[in-house]
Scaffold this motif. Structure first.
Motif, PDB file in Angstrom:
ATOM      1  N   CYS A  34      -1.689   6.888   5.229  1.00  0.00           N
ATOM      2  CA  CYS A  34      -2.232   6.494   3.925  1.00  0.00           C
ATOM      3  C   CYS A  34      -2.327   7.697   2.985  1.00  0.00           C
ATOM      4  CB  CYS A  34      -3.625   5.895   4.150  1.00  0.00           C
ATOM      5  SG  CYS A  34      -4.438   5.377   2.658  1.00  0.00           S
ATOM      6  N   ARG A  70     -10.507   2.738  10.309  1.00  0.00           N
ATOM      7  CA  ARG A  70      -9.056   2.663  10.472  1.00  0.00           C
ATOM      8  C   ARG A  70      -8.523   4.060  10.767  1.00  0.00           C
ATOM      9  NH1 ARG A  70      -6.113   0.111   5.548  1.00  0.00           N
ATOM     10  NH2 ARG A  70      -4.869   1.990   5.541  1.00  0.00           N
ATOM     11  N   HIS A  86     -13.017   4.043  -2.605  1.00  0.00           N
ATOM     12  CA  HIS A  86     -13.098   5.481  -2.287  1.00  0.00           C
ATOM     13  C   HIS A  86     -14.310   6.212  -2.858  1.00  0.00           C
ATOM     14  CE1 HIS A  86      -9.283   4.452  -0.759  1.00  0.00           C
ATOM     15  NE2 HIS A  86      -8.624   4.565  -1.896  1.00  0.00           N
ATOM     16  N   SER A 135      -8.801  -0.312  -3.573  1.00  0.00           N
ATOM     17  CA  SER A 135      -8.951   1.080  -3.152  1.00  0.00           C
ATOM     18  C   SER A 135     -10.147   1.655  -3.894  1.00  0.00           C
ATOM     19  CB  SER A 135      -7.678   1.873  -3.494  1.00  0.00           C
ATOM     20  OG  SER A 135      -6.593   1.398  -2.750  1.00  0.00           O
ATOM     21  N   THR A 183     -10.851  -7.151   0.491  1.00  0.00           N
ATOM     22  CA  THR A 183     -11.182  -5.996   1.336  1.00  0.00           C
ATOM     23  C   THR A 183     -11.431  -4.786   0.442  1.00  0.00           C
ATOM     24  OG1 THR A 183      -9.731  -6.825   3.085  1.00  0.00           O
ATOM     25  CG2 THR A 183     -10.334  -4.515   3.212  1.00  0.00           C
ATOM     26  N   GLU A 231     -11.194  -0.668   0.449  1.00  0.00           N
ATOM     27  CA  GLU A 231     -10.651   0.498   1.164  1.00  0.00           C
ATOM     28  C   GLU A 231     -11.467   1.714   0.740  1.00  0.00           C
ATOM     29  OE1 GLU A 231      -7.752   0.227   3.118  1.00  0.00           O
ATOM     30  OE2 GLU A 231      -7.609  -1.918   2.735  1.00  0.00           O
ATOM     31  N   TYR A 232     -11.914   2.509   1.703  1.00  0.00           N
ATOM     32  CA  TYR A 232     -12.794   3.634   1.393  1.00  0.00           C
ATOM     33  C   TYR A 232     -12.392   4.824   2.265  1.00  0.00           C
ATOM     34  CZ  TYR A 232     -17.330   5.888   0.230  1.00  0.00           C
ATOM     35  OH  TYR A 232     -18.327   6.738  -0.230  1.00  0.00           O
ATOM     36  N   ILE A 234     -11.401   4.674   6.053  1.00  0.00           N
ATOM     37  CA  ILE A 234     -10.109   5.280   6.393  1.00  0.00           C
ATOM     38  C   ILE A 234     -10.258   6.787   6.582  1.00  0.00           C
ATOM     39  CG2 ILE A 234      -7.717   5.600   5.605  1.00  0.00           C
ATOM     40  CD1 ILE A 234      -8.192   3.102   3.794  1.00  0.00           C
ATOM     41  N   ASN A 247     -12.705  -1.343   4.958  1.00  0.00           N
ATOM     42  CA  ASN A 247     -11.909  -0.456   5.807  1.00  0.00           C
ATOM     43  C   ASN A 247     -12.298   0.985   5.504  1.00  0.00           C
ATOM     44  OD1 ASN A 247     -10.153  -1.893   7.522  1.00  0.00           O
ATOM     45  ND2 ASN A 247      -8.824  -2.421   5.803  1.00  0.00           N
ATOM     46  N   SER A 273      -2.752  -4.239  -2.492  1.00  0.00           N
ATOM     47  CA  SER A 273      -3.811  -3.255  -2.685  1.00  0.00           C
ATOM     48  C   SER A 273      -3.715  -2.651  -4.083  1.00  0.00           C
ATOM     49  CB  SER A 273      -3.674  -2.146  -1.631  1.00  0.00           C
ATOM     50  OG  SER A 273      -4.639  -1.143  -1.843  1.00  0.00           O
ATOM     51  N   MET A 311       0.832  -1.206   0.000  1.00  0.00           N
ATOM     52  CA  MET A 311       0.000   0.000   0.000  1.00  0.00           C
ATOM     53  C   MET A 311       0.864   1.253   0.000  1.00  0.00           C
ATOM     54  SD  MET A 311      -3.064  -1.049   2.618  1.00  0.00           S
ATOM     55  CE  MET A 311      -4.062  -2.530   2.362  1.00  0.00           C
ATOM     56  N   ALA A 317      -6.874  -6.172  -1.769  1.00  0.00           N
ATOM     57  CA  ALA A 317      -7.657  -5.011  -1.326  1.00  0.00           C
ATOM     58  C   ALA A 317      -7.900  -4.098  -2.524  1.00  0.00           C
ATOM     59  CB  ALA A 317      -6.910  -4.254  -0.226  1.00  0.00           C
TER      60      ALA A 317
END
Length: 350
Positions: free
Chosen positions: A343, A332, A225, A223, A263, A265-266, A297, A295, A200, A164, A221
């Motif tokens: 991140c 997270r 968003h 990403s 997973t 990621e948001y 974030i 997740n 990721s 990541m 994962a």
């Protein structure tokens, strides 16, 4: 005098190729295994370190091969225990990696490219030009150096690795997979379980499918968003050629082929993707993919972008709506913000 970088990198030879080389010298094949152990298990950075080889043989290796390695250029320590390292490549580029400690885990966040070509609007690396891909041995070095750091500072080995950091791993596909093969190899690598590794991606549908075809064993994962194409196009230009529909299909194919954990990621941005409607769209998307976790974030500000972190009550409302709709979501909290190690903040800043 010939520059060392013109010699072939000895770490780019397979064990079989090394055996063949030693046979041409009239040496026994087991010498290759000795050298392989030095470069992959004992992390030798100089041929002179290989003390169970004769001086003449070490000299011959130095005359025929190079042994480039990453070096730590600078280290920053966060108040929360996070450690950011800037690594120097043999051709004078810089990349960053982060050690993220918790009581249960010691996680290495590693980079796969020098810079990035995807230009995601919220990510500091996205504002840098992509210089080149990292070779698999350079990625391996990142993990080795962060593991040594973890043992030195926390007296614990790494437990997890996340791709990541800087760059898009799936646009450096072969090197990332080869690095993971070395990292997970139990006989002449680091012996880490692939289940403790997460790659990721910003969303390269074709390569997500390739991961499925290659039956990889690590976690994936995405990403995400934003849960609709209009908003995702706005912040992630890659979505224009890899839209959400294509990614859903690719993720389902990946899962059918591997059964591996997925997973989402948001990152939450104030007044952009943090409304009730955004949460509903995320719930709908979550139900279309066998994802284990979302997740959520915290956004970490960068100089180049005007995004802001939502107010705490907005974050909590978003989380509650996901939980009410049986989405396995985790908030997270950012680590290492004070040293630009969180991140989206990696940019080789002084």
């Amino acid at each position: 005098m010939q520059a060392k970088t013109e010699h072939k990198n000895i770490r780019h030879l397979s064990l079989t190729e090394l055996e063949q080389y030693f046979e041409t010298l009239g040496e026994k094949k087991f010498r290759a295994k000795q050298v392989y152990e030095w470069i992959w298990q004992k992390h030798a950075h100089h041929f002179d370190d290989m003390t169970n080889l004769s001086k003449e043989l070490r000299q011959q290796l130095a005359e025929n091969f190079s042994l480039p390695a990453l070096k730590v250029d600078a280290t920053q320590y966060s108040a929360d225990g996070t450690i950011k390292s800037r690594f120097h490549t043999v051709d004078h580029h810089m990349i960053e990696g982060v050690l993220i400690p918790t009581d249960e885990r010691k996680t290495a966040c590693v980079s796969s490219q020098i810079g990035c070509s995807l230009s995601c609007k919220f990510c500091a690396t996205g504002y840098m030009a992509r210089q080149r891909n990292l070779d698999y041995d350079e990625i391996y070095d990142e993990v080795v150096l962060l593991n040594q750091q973890s043992e030195r500072v926390y007296e614990k080995k790494l437990t997890n690795i996340v791709f990541m950091g800087m760059g898009e791993p799936l646009l450096n596909y072969k090197n990332v997979l080869k690095a993971i093969e070395r990292i997970t190899n139990p006989t002449d690598g680091l012996g880490m379980s692939p289940r403790r590794i997460t790659v990721s991606t910003a969303g390269v549908a074709k390569m997500i499918r390739q991961l499925g075809d290659d039956k990889v064993k690590f976690k994936l994962a995405l990403s995400l968003h934003a849960a609709n194409d209009t908003k995702r196009n706005e912040i992630m230009p890659i979505n224009e050629s890899n839209n959400i529909g294509a990614l859903i299909d690719a993720l389902n194919y990946f899962y059918q082929q591997t059964g591996n954990e997925i997973t989402f990621e948001y990152i939450l941005f104030r007044d952009f993707n943090d409304s009730r409607q955004d949460a509903d769209e995320l719930v709908k998307l979550y139900r279309q993919v066998p994802a284990d976790l979302v997740n959520i974030i915290e956004y970490n500000p960068i100089e180049q972008a005007l995004f802001a972190k939502p107010e705490e009550h907005a974050i909590q409302q978003f989380m509650q709506h996901l939980e009410k709709n049986k989405v396995n979501a985790r908030l997270r909290r950012s680590r290492g913000k004070d040293i630009d190690a969180a991140c989206g903040q990696l940019a080789n800043k002084e």
